[in-house]
Design an enzyme around this catalytic site. Structure first.
Site, mmCIF file in Angstrom:
data_model
loop_
_atom_site.group_PDB
_atom_site.id
_atom_site.type_symbol
_atom_site.label_atom_id
_atom_site.label_comp_id
_atom_site.label_asym_id
_atom_site.label_seq_id
_atom_site.Cartn_x
_atom_site.Cartn_y
_atom_site.Cartn_z
ATOM 1 N N CYS A 1 -3.391 3.627 10.446
ATOM 2 C CA CYS A 1 -5.215 5.405 10.989
ATOM 3 C C CYS A 1 -6.568 4.834 11.519
ATOM 4 O O CYS A 1 -7.094 5.898 12.308
ATOM 5 C CB CYS A 1 -5.060 6.188 9.916
ATOM 6 S SG CYS A 1 -6.432 4.792 8.452
ATOM 7 N N TYR B 1 1.006 -1.316 0.062
ATOM 8 C CA TYR B 1 0.186 -0.338 0.242
ATOM 9 C C TYR B 1 0.640 1.096 -0.096
ATOM 10 O O TYR B 1 0.860 2.244 0.542
ATOM 11 C CB TYR B 1 -0.886 0.195 1.244
ATOM 12 C CG TYR B 1 -1.881 -1.471 1.682
ATOM 13 C CD1 TYR B 1 -2.885 -1.807 0.890
ATOM 14 C CD2 TYR B 1 -0.703 -2.309 2.409
ATOM 15 C CE1 TYR B 1 -3.482 -3.059 0.988
ATOM 16 C CE2 TYR B 1 -1.694 -3.056 2.524
ATOM 17 C CZ TYR B 1 -2.356 -3.763 1.751
ATOM 18 O OH TYR B 1 -3.297 -5.367 2.578
#
Length: 446
Positions: free
Chosen positions: A399, A304
């Site tokens: 996150c 990612y």
């Protein structure tokens, strides 16, 4: 024609009020409370230990829980302050969750959420996760109560039918017009989005690069709308965002901004991911590199990888004898990553979903892995695969503490354990928090 309300309408509890004592904080920017009848409330604008009047905003008679706002505080927490932002509060802007809490209390609340998620979803105590329990503010963000750090370098405004720019209300499409967003970075505020009208426009995204003087305003017209001629005080790229055969129509200016981190310049195109807090990229790169401790000649995976932030940092440290493979699904981000890292011949960027591309690489071993997945996390399949590659260390940038905790549980099943975990308050006034977990084989040191 029958005018009888539907059963679900008859059972709605929206607007009902309850006097409750507020319990612990929960993930998502609210606290848990229970009514005298045992109903569970997820309450915004409250703090643990308070006595409040909670007004239901979502929920029906047969709902497992109700959502509510604290509309009156009967007994306030010592951590409560008057919200500095005039648009914060019940039924107002949904962007900030903790305007009513002292800055130190906000970080403690986020720490409580991380602790709870680790325990509930991963079966880990803070000590087992290698975390000291603190949430670290970015340099300069540790301000007195009542002061708000202006940190958000990318703000997407919604535009109402009168052409006024604003922000969405919590869990709603309704718009709260604003004349100033207190958490918007200085460069965003300078663009003056809130001070002008935007006829025929649905959204306005304002971007202020923290690594250059680049400014960008991205306009999305309403269906059938025409893009107006825009003159702004600051030099910007103004883009027309209009889906047409998968493309975007550009009006004028370049379609990217330049950012800086770890001594490198990164091109970030429209739709590409870059951390919103100006200091976040550098903070996270340092945390990841300190945890991984790359060596000359190491091989590494950056999963990612976005526009190549971590891949570039690792490549600089492993040298010409090392090699880095980045995988990213976004086409534009892949183009940017290849551009950004073109001076590093031992870096290769592949486009596609990690769970599909990684098996096709036929990589059977690597020294280091860094993954920065979207909010939903990496998932069991990806974790299981990368755990077979024998990495010396894995850096997981998260996150969302719930997704992190779920994936840490998968890592434990696959033979990896946390060595350290660090939490950073890179989203002040909101419930969001960034974590960096460093993992190593569970057998190490056994």
């Amino acid at each position: 024609m029958s005018t009888q309300p539907q059963p679900s309408e008859q059972a709605s509890l929206v607007g009902e009020e309850y006097e409750v004592e507020v319990g612990p904080v929960a993930h998502g920017g609210h606290c848990i409370a229970r009514t005298d009848g045992g109903r569970v409330l997820f309450v915004r604008h409250a703090l643990p230990g308070e006595k409040i009047i909670a007004r239901v905003t979502e929920g029906e008679e047969d709902s497992r829980y109700l959502r509510a706002d604290a509309v009156k505080v009967l007994e306030a927490s010592k951590e409560r302050v008057d919200a500095p932002c005039p648009y914060a509060g019940p039924g107002r802007c949904g962007g900030c969750d903790w305007q009513h809490a002292k800055p130190g209390a906000q970080r403690r609340l986020k720490g409580d959420v991380i602790t709870e998620q680790l325990k509930r979803l991963a079966g880990l105590t803070p000590e087992e996760a290698g975390w000291d329990g603190t949430v670290i503010p970015a340099p300069g963000d540790k301000l007195p109560a009542g002061e708000v750090p202006a940190w958000r370098s990318r703000v997407q405004y919604a535009v109402d039918e009168k052409g006024r720019a604003g922000l969405r209300k919590h869990r709603s499409h309704d718009i709260e017009p604003v004349d100033h967003c207190m958490i918007a970075a200085e460069g965003v505020s300078e663009l003056g989005v809130e001070q002008r009208e935007w006829p025929a426009i649905a959204t306005v995204e304002a971007i202020a690069s923290s690594g250059s003087n680049d400014r960008q305003v991205i306009l999305a017209p309403r269906p059938g709308g025409r893009l107006p001629l825009v003159e702004l005080d600051k030099p910007v790229s103004v883009l027309r965002v209009e889906e047409h055969d998968g493309g975007v129509h550009r009006v004028h200016g370049r379609a990217f901004v330049r950012e800086r981190a770890d001594g490198r310049t990164y091109r970030v195109g429209m739709g590409g991911f870059w951390q919103v807090h100006p200091q976040a990229p550098q903070i996270l790169v340092e945390a990841v590199m300190q945890g991984l401790m790359p060596r000359k000649g190491d091989t590494a995976l950056d999963l990612y990888c976005g526009v190549g932030l971590f891949a570039g940092a690792i490549a600089e440290r492993v040298g010409e004898a090392g090699a880095v493979l980045g995988i990213e699904s976004g086409k534009r981000s892949v183009e940017d990553a290849r551009h950004n890292l073109q001076d590093l011949p031992r870096v290769r960027i592949e486009q596609g979903k990690v769970d599909q591309v990684l098996p096709r690489t036929h990589i059977t071993s690597t020294d280091l892995i860094v993954l920065d997945p979207p909010r939903a996390g990496a998932g069991k399949g990806v974790v299981k695969h990368i755990s077979t590659l024998g990495a010396r260390r894995i850096a997981y940038v998260a996150c969302d503490p719930a997704a992190l905790a779920r994936d840490l549980a998968y890592f434990r099943e696959a033979g990896y354990k946390p060595r350290t975990l660090r939490a950073f308050d890179l989203f002040p006034m909101t419930h969001h928090v960034e974590c960096v977990a460093i993992l190593e084989p569970a057998s190490k040191g056994a």
